[in-house]
Design a protein around this motif. Structure first.
Motif, PDB file in Angstrom:
ATOM      1  N   PHE A 174       0.822  -1.213   0.000  1.00 27.22           N
ATOM      2  CA  PHE A 174       0.000   0.000   0.000  1.00 27.22           C
ATOM      3  C   PHE A 174       0.853   1.259   0.000  1.00 27.22           C
ATOM      4  N   GLY A 175       1.924   1.274   0.810  1.00 27.35           N
ATOM      5  CA  GLY A 175       2.786   2.442   0.800  1.00 27.35           C
ATOM      6  C   GLY A 175       3.627   2.505  -0.460  1.00 27.35           C
ATOM      7  N   GLY A 176       4.350   1.429  -0.739  1.00 28.88           N
ATOM      8  CA  GLY A 176       5.341   1.438  -1.814  1.00 28.88           C
ATOM      9  C   GLY A 176       4.739   1.568  -3.203  1.00 28.88           C
ATOM     10  N   ILE A 180      11.340  -2.020  -5.787  1.00 25.63           N
ATOM     11  CA  ILE A 180      11.898  -3.339  -5.485  1.00 25.63           C
ATOM     12  C   ILE A 180      10.859  -4.121  -4.670  1.00 25.63           C
ATOM     13  N   GLU A 181      10.367  -5.192  -5.224  1.00 28.16           N
ATOM     14  CA  GLU A 181       9.336  -5.999  -4.543  1.00 28.16           C
ATOM     15  C   GLU A 181       9.664  -7.469  -4.789  1.00 28.16           C
ATOM     16  N   ARG A 182       9.704  -8.239  -3.710  1.00 24.84           N
ATOM     17  CA  ARG A 182      10.182  -9.613  -3.878  1.00 24.84           C
ATOM     18  C   ARG A 182       9.148 -10.506  -4.567  1.00 24.84           C
ATOM     19  N   GLU A 234      14.568  -9.434  -3.635  1.00 17.21           N
ATOM     20  CA  GLU A 234      14.467  -9.067  -2.230  1.00 17.21           C
ATOM     21  C   GLU A 234      15.614  -8.139  -1.853  1.00 17.21           C
ATOM     22  N   ALA A 235      15.281  -7.019  -1.212  1.00 17.95           N
ATOM     23  CA  ALA A 235      16.321  -6.140  -0.687  1.00 17.95           C
ATOM     24  C   ALA A 235      16.868  -6.804   0.571  1.00 17.95           C
ATOM     25  N   VAL A 236      18.179  -7.053   0.609  1.00 15.22           N
ATOM     26  CA  VAL A 236      18.733  -7.738   1.785  1.00 15.22           C
ATOM     27  C   VAL A 236      19.586  -6.828   2.663  1.00 15.22           C
ATOM     28  N   MET A 240      11.099   3.365   2.001  1.00 16.62           N
ATOM     29  CA  MET A 240      10.880   1.977   2.422  1.00 16.62           C
ATOM     30  C   MET A 240       9.472   1.819   2.930  1.00 16.62           C
ATOM     31  N   SER A 241       8.799   0.798   2.422  1.00 10.01           N
ATOM     32  CA  SER A 241       7.476   0.463   2.939  1.00 10.01           C
ATOM     33  C   SER A 241       7.355  -1.059   3.030  1.00 10.01           C
ATOM     34  N   PRO A 242       8.168  -1.664   3.901  1.00 12.15           N
ATOM     35  CA  PRO A 242       8.262  -3.125   3.925  1.00 12.15           C
ATOM     36  C   PRO A 242       7.158  -3.803   4.737  1.00 12.15           C
ATOM     37  N   PHE A 255      -0.598  -2.205  16.229  1.00  9.64           N
ATOM     38  CA  PHE A 255      -0.553  -3.343  15.311  1.00  9.64           C
ATOM     39  C   PHE A 255      -1.219  -2.941  14.006  1.00  9.64           C
ATOM     40  N   ARG A 256      -0.986  -3.738  12.972  1.00  5.73           N
ATOM     41  CA  ARG A 256      -1.555  -3.483  11.649  1.00  5.73           C
ATOM     42  C   ARG A 256      -3.078  -3.529  11.695  1.00  5.73           C
ATOM     43  N   CYS A 257      -3.695  -2.476  11.194  1.00 10.61           N
ATOM     44  CA  CYS A 257      -5.144  -2.396  11.000  1.00 10.61           C
ATOM     45  C   CYS A 257      -5.969  -2.565  12.275  1.00 10.61           C
ATOM     46  N   GLY A 260       4.171   3.838   5.851  1.00 13.98           N
ATOM     47  CA  GLY A 260       3.291   2.693   6.052  1.00 13.98           C
ATOM     48  C   GLY A 260       3.407   2.107   7.445  1.00 13.98           C
ATOM     49  N   ASP A 261       3.052   0.842   7.559  1.00 18.46           N
ATOM     50  CA  ASP A 261       2.964   0.189   8.862  1.00 18.46           C
ATOM     51  C   ASP A 261       4.279   0.210   9.638  1.00 18.46           C
ATOM     52  N   ALA A 262       5.407   0.196   8.922  1.00 15.77           N
ATOM     53  CA  ALA A 262       6.708   0.108   9.599  1.00 15.77           C
ATOM     54  C   ALA A 262       7.029   1.366  10.395  1.00 15.77           C
ATOM     55  N   GLY A 321      -3.799   0.781   5.198  1.00 14.97           N
ATOM     56  CA  GLY A 321      -3.381   0.881   3.816  1.00 14.97           C
ATOM     57  C   GLY A 321      -3.687   2.248   3.230  1.00 14.97           C
ATOM     58  N   PHE A 322      -4.869   2.752   3.545  1.00 17.71           N
ATOM     59  CA  PHE A 322      -5.271   4.046   2.994  1.00 17.71           C
ATOM     60  C   PHE A 322      -4.314   5.142   3.461  1.00 17.71           C
ATOM     61  N   VAL A 323      -4.063   5.187   4.762  1.00 15.81           N
ATOM     62  CA  VAL A 323      -3.208   6.276   5.254  1.00 15.81           C
ATOM     63  C   VAL A 323      -1.786   6.104   4.713  1.00 15.81           C
TER      64      VAL A 323
HETATM   65  C1  LIG Z   1      -7.208  -8.407   7.813  1.00 14.04           C
HETATM   66  C2  LIG Z   1      -6.753  -7.034   7.445  1.00 14.04           C
HETATM   67  C3  LIG Z   1      -7.641  -6.126   6.913  1.00 14.04           C
HETATM   68  C4  LIG Z   1      -7.216  -4.858   6.563  1.00 14.04           C
HETATM   69  N1  LIG Z   1      -8.130  -3.991   6.058  1.00 14.04           N
HETATM   70  C5  LIG Z   1      -7.761  -2.742   5.748  1.00 14.04           C
HETATM   71  C6  LIG Z   1      -8.704  -1.835   5.211  1.00 14.04           C
HETATM   72  O1  LIG Z   1      -9.886  -2.151   5.008  1.00 14.04           O
HETATM   73  N2  LIG Z   1      -8.291  -0.589   4.899  1.00 14.04           N
HETATM   74  C7  LIG Z   1      -6.996  -0.203   5.079  1.00 14.04           C
HETATM   75  O2  LIG Z   1      -6.678   0.937   4.772  1.00 14.04           O
HETATM   76  N3  LIG Z   1      -6.076  -1.045   5.592  1.00 14.04           N
HETATM   77  C8  LIG Z   1      -6.421  -2.297   5.931  1.00 14.04           C
HETATM   78  N4  LIG Z   1      -5.489  -3.167   6.446  1.00 14.04           N
HETATM   79  C9  LIG Z   1      -4.121  -2.680   6.728  1.00 14.04           C
HETATM   80  C10 LIG Z   1      -3.221  -2.684   5.506  1.00 14.04           C
HETATM   81  O3  LIG Z   1      -3.163  -3.961   4.937  1.00 14.04           O
HETATM   82  C11 LIG Z   1      -1.815  -2.255   5.888  1.00 14.04           C
HETATM   83  O4  LIG Z   1      -1.863  -1.118   6.690  1.00 14.04           O
HETATM   84  C12 LIG Z   1      -0.990  -1.954   4.650  1.00 14.04           C
HETATM   85  O5  LIG Z   1      -0.799  -3.133   3.922  1.00 14.04           O
HETATM   86  C13 LIG Z   1       0.340  -1.322   5.004  1.00 14.04           C
HETATM   87  O6  LIG Z   1       1.060  -1.014   3.851  1.00 14.04           O
HETATM   88  P1  LIG Z   1       2.649  -1.161   3.827  1.00 14.04           P
HETATM   89  O7  LIG Z   1       3.097  -0.590   2.533  1.00 14.04           O
HETATM   90  O8  LIG Z   1       3.223  -0.655   5.085  1.00 14.04           O
HETATM   91  O9  LIG Z   1       2.903  -2.740   3.846  1.00 14.04           O
HETATM   92  P2  LIG Z   1       2.371  -3.861   2.846  1.00 14.04           P
HETATM   93  O10 LIG Z   1       1.162  -3.422   2.144  1.00 14.04           O
HETATM   94  O11 LIG Z   1       2.310  -5.096   3.641  1.00 14.04           O
HETATM   95  O12 LIG Z   1       3.536  -3.993   1.772  1.00 14.04           O
HETATM   96  C14 LIG Z   1       4.812  -4.459   2.094  1.00 14.04           C
HETATM   97  C15 LIG Z   1       5.445  -5.022   0.838  1.00 14.04           C
HETATM   98  O13 LIG Z   1       6.862  -5.011   0.979  1.00 14.04           O
HETATM   99  C16 LIG Z   1       7.404  -6.192   0.440  1.00 14.04           C
HETATM  100  N5  LIG Z   1       8.705  -6.378   1.077  1.00 14.04           N
HETATM  101  C17 LIG Z   1       8.975  -6.433   2.410  1.00 14.04           C
HETATM  102  N6  LIG Z   1      10.292  -6.572   2.616  1.00 14.04           N
HETATM  103  C18 LIG Z   1      10.889  -6.589   1.397  1.00 14.04           C
HETATM  104  C19 LIG Z   1      12.244  -6.710   0.967  1.00 14.04           C
HETATM  105  N7  LIG Z   1      13.240  -6.828   1.846  1.00 14.04           N
HETATM  106  N8  LIG Z   1      12.492  -6.699  -0.358  1.00 14.04           N
HETATM  107  C20 LIG Z   1      11.476  -6.592  -1.272  1.00 14.04           C
HETATM  108  N9  LIG Z   1      10.175  -6.482  -0.906  1.00 14.04           N
HETATM  109  C21 LIG Z   1       9.889  -6.480   0.414  1.00 14.04           C
HETATM  110  C22 LIG Z   1       6.364  -7.241   0.780  1.00 14.04           C
HETATM  111  O14 LIG Z   1       6.484  -8.357  -0.072  1.00 14.04           O
HETATM  112  C23 LIG Z   1       5.059  -6.461   0.563  1.00 14.04           C
HETATM  113  O15 LIG Z   1       4.593  -6.582  -0.757  1.00 14.04           O
HETATM  114  C24 LIG Z   1      -5.873  -4.468   6.772  1.00 14.04           C
HETATM  115  C25 LIG Z   1      -4.974  -5.384   7.302  1.00 14.04           C
HETATM  116  C26 LIG Z   1      -5.395  -6.653   7.650  1.00 14.04           C
HETATM  117  C27 LIG Z   1      -4.405  -7.630   8.196  1.00 14.04           C
END
Ligand SMILES: Cc1cc2nc3c(=O)[nH]c(=O)nc-3n(C[C@H](O)[C@H](O)[C@H](O)COP(=O)(O)OP(=O)(O)OC[C@H]3O[C@@H](n4cnc5c(N)ncnc54)[C@H](O)[C@@H]3O)c2cc1C
Lengths: 433, 108
Positions: free
Chosen positions: A41-43, A62-64, A105-107, A131-133, A189-191, A319-321, A331-333
């Motif tokens: 969602f972030g990336g 970069i996405e694994r 994968e970014a290591v 970074m949005s891992p 925690f997430r969500c 994002g979540d991190a 995801g939205f925020v």
């Molecule tokens: C059951 C559930 C329901 C949800 N419902 C909602 C909702 O209705 N609305 C909403 O806004 N949010 C919702 N969320 C929350 C939302 O899913 C997260 O907040 C969102 O995914 C966070 O985005 P992100 O970019 O931080 O991480 P993610 O979306 O998880 O993306 C991380 C990405 O990074 C990749 N990655 C990680 N490390 C590496 C690496 N080293 N190298 C390459 N790639 C890597 C992963 O493969 C992944 O694709 C929900 C979550 C859950 C669990």
């Protein structure tokens, strides 16, 4: 004005403008290299926005994984309202728009040399890194909850660790009259509303397929997101099916036994489950922690104006991190963190001052057929903190504040709009429209 | 800043082509980014072109700028039976409504 033209028009015309005029310090030979780790969602939102808003910046994602299954609407898979294919996307749309998508994968990150090391391919150099891992799960934080235990007691909380279908299969196989037990973690925690949407969607499925089944939710907190709305809806739609127990009512799960299929609470209760969904405590994805971006909490402190790491310059963590309370991990925020981080990264690279941010979240939850509720928040930066704009946002109106007809209309419309939200956001992220 | 921005828009609209970057250089590029950021959340429901879907209304060039701003202000007061826009509109300033109107309302 560009926005009075079509998106295609914006790209075409912006590209036609001499770049030196818009950004005198950047010559065409030295295009800024923006590298993004994580295509969630972030990336993915960052990549899309960067591509649209800054045609003169080179964008690498970069996405694994080759495909991305969303967490949002995963609960609807459990409820039987969606199939896993409906919530799975590829990166083709972003690639077509000119994002360089690297499936690897970014290591490791070398912040002084400004390079990202990949598992398979050669190193990638950046001028600014986003970074949005996402999250990792804290194995062992609940005694006995290991990766192996998660096979028997799925979390279904990070699709890149375990697909939601593992939990779905267990629910389908559960006998009528069985008990579905959930362990829900403490903040952050997430969500935040996610576990309670899950309770609702599982109840929706049970109501049709297993009407004698019960749901026991064991929570490490004493309250939760949209609580009054969820609880009113559970009374209304699923009377007698759901029991929610908060921390002060011995709701905190401290140990699990996947062989016996039992979960054990803080004050000594043992609960036998037919299906157990254990959502463990979480932390920032490993690459962020390995790069030294996380503090002792396991999450990454950032500057509220730019999402640049408070610990390592040149890297933005979104994002979540990130640590971005009072914003939820949603995801939205994350998609609005992404846009601000991209614009700030470009501005900082060019020696300009980033615009003042406004971050925005809406989380819809499906509670039943034609029954949706939501929470909204608008946030800004104030010094070294994020703040929620006073008197804005909040949850959908409670039942008692509306006439019966208006209440039914509100819930029905919000379920409908949630589908619109999902479609619009995912189409944006993955460059589909 | 808003005044330069509005002027840029008028030039662009009148000419029918996007001349504003070359007409005004850096400030305009930044204004455009700023509009993209302020409307960055809108697209998460109304879509990148503002067209909406699943009952979420189309907001692309359906109103004049003044009507658009008035609609957003009315949402703040809970007018027109909003399910969600009231909670959203209360988070933004009048200046931001004017910037949103540049992206979403009819060109002027
Ligand atoms: C059951 C559930 C329901 C949800 N419902 C909602 C909702 O209705 N609305 C909403 O806004 N949010 C919702 N969320 C929350 C939302 O899913 C997260 O907040 C969102 O995914 C966070 O985005 P992100 O970019 O931080 O991480 P993610 O979306 O998880 O993306 C991380 C990405 O990074 C990749 N990655 C990680 N490390 C590496 C690496 N080293 N190298 C390459 N790639 C890597 C992963 O493969 C992944 O694709 C929900 C979550 C859950 C669990």
């Amino acid at each position: 004005m560009a926005y009075t033209l079509t998106r295609r028009g914006l790209l075409a015309s912006a590209a036609a403008v001499p770049l030196a005029l818009a950004a005198p310090r950047v010559s065409a030979q030295a295009r800024m290299r923006l590298v993004i780790i994580g295509g969630g969602f972030g990336g993915a939102s960052a990549a899309r926005f960067a591509r649209d808003a800054f045609p003169d910046v080179e964008v690498t994602l970069i996405e694994r994984a080759r495909t991305f299954t969303t967490c949002p609407y995963g609960n609807l898979v459990l409820g039987g309202m969606r199939k896993i294919e409906d919530i799975t996307f590829t990166y083709d749309g972003l690639a077509r728009r000119g994002v360089r998508v690297v499936h690897d994968e970014a290591v490791a990150v070398d912040a002084s040399a400004k390079t990202v090391r990949l598992r398979n391919g050669g190193p990638v150099s950046y001028d600014r890194l986003i970074m949005s891992p996402g999250i990792d799960l804290r194995w062992g934080a609940i005694d006995g909850y290991t990766e192996d235990a998660a096979e028997r007691m799925p979390h279904g909380w990070a699709p890149y660790v375990q697909p939601i279908t593992v939990l779905e299969r267990q629910l389908r196989a559960m006998p009528d009259g069985g008990v579905f037990v959930m362990a829900i973690p403490d903040n952050p925690f997430r969500c935040p509303p996610g576990p309670y949407e899950r309770i609702s969607m599982v109840a929706h499925y049970f109501k049709q397929a297993k009407p004698r089944a019960k749901i026991l939710a064991l929570d490490a907190k004493n309250g939760f997101s949209k609580q009054p709305l969820f609880q009113e809806a559970w009374e209304e739609l699923y009377p007698g099916m759901i029991e929610w127990r908060g921390a002060s009512n011995d709701g905190r799960v401290v140990r699990v036994n996947p062989t016996a299929m039992t979960v054990h609470t803080e004050f000594g209760d043992t609960v036998k489950a037919d299906v157990a969904n254990v959502i463990p405590p979480q932390m920032a994805g490993r690459i962020a922690r390995d790069a030294g971006l996380a503090n002792q909490t396991g999450w990454c402190p950032v500057k509220p104006q730019t999402f640049e790491s408070a610990l390592v310059p040149g890297i933005h963590v979104i994002g979540d991190a990130s640590i971005a309370a009072p914003m939820p991990k949603s995801g939205f925020v994350a998609s609005t963190h992404a846009k601000q981080a991209v614009a700030a990264a470009v501005a900082l690279h060019r020696g300009e001052t980033p615009a003042n941010p406004v971050y925005f979240n809406t989380c819809y939850s499906h509670v039943g057929t034609d029954y949706g509720i939501s929470i909204v928040g608008v946030y800004r930066a104030e010094g070294d903190r994020f703040i929620e704009v006073p008197n804005s946002g909040g949850i959908s109106p409670r039942n008692a504040t509306m006439s019966r007809e208006r209440k039914e209309e509100q819930r029905r419309l919000e379920a409908h709009y949630a589908d619109g939200w999902y479609e619009a956001l995912t189409r944006q992220m993955f460059g589909l429209g | 800043m808003l005044s330069t921005l509005l002027r840029g828009c008028c030039i662009a609209a009148a000419g029918g082509v996007m001349v504003l970057l070359s007409a005004g250089a850096p400030a305009h590029a930044n204004d455009e980014v700023r509009i993209g950021l302020i409307t960055g959340g809108c697209v998460g429901c109304h879509g990148g072109e503002g067209g909406g879907g699943h009952g979420i209304p189309n907001i692309a060039k359906t109103m004049t700028r003044a009507e658009f701003v008035a609609t957003m202000k009315a949402f703040r007061e809970n007018k027109n039976n909003p399910t969600v826009m009231n909670r959203i509109a209360r988070g933004y300033t009048d200046e931001e409504f004017a910037l949103m109107a540049i992206r979403w309302a009819k060109p002027e």
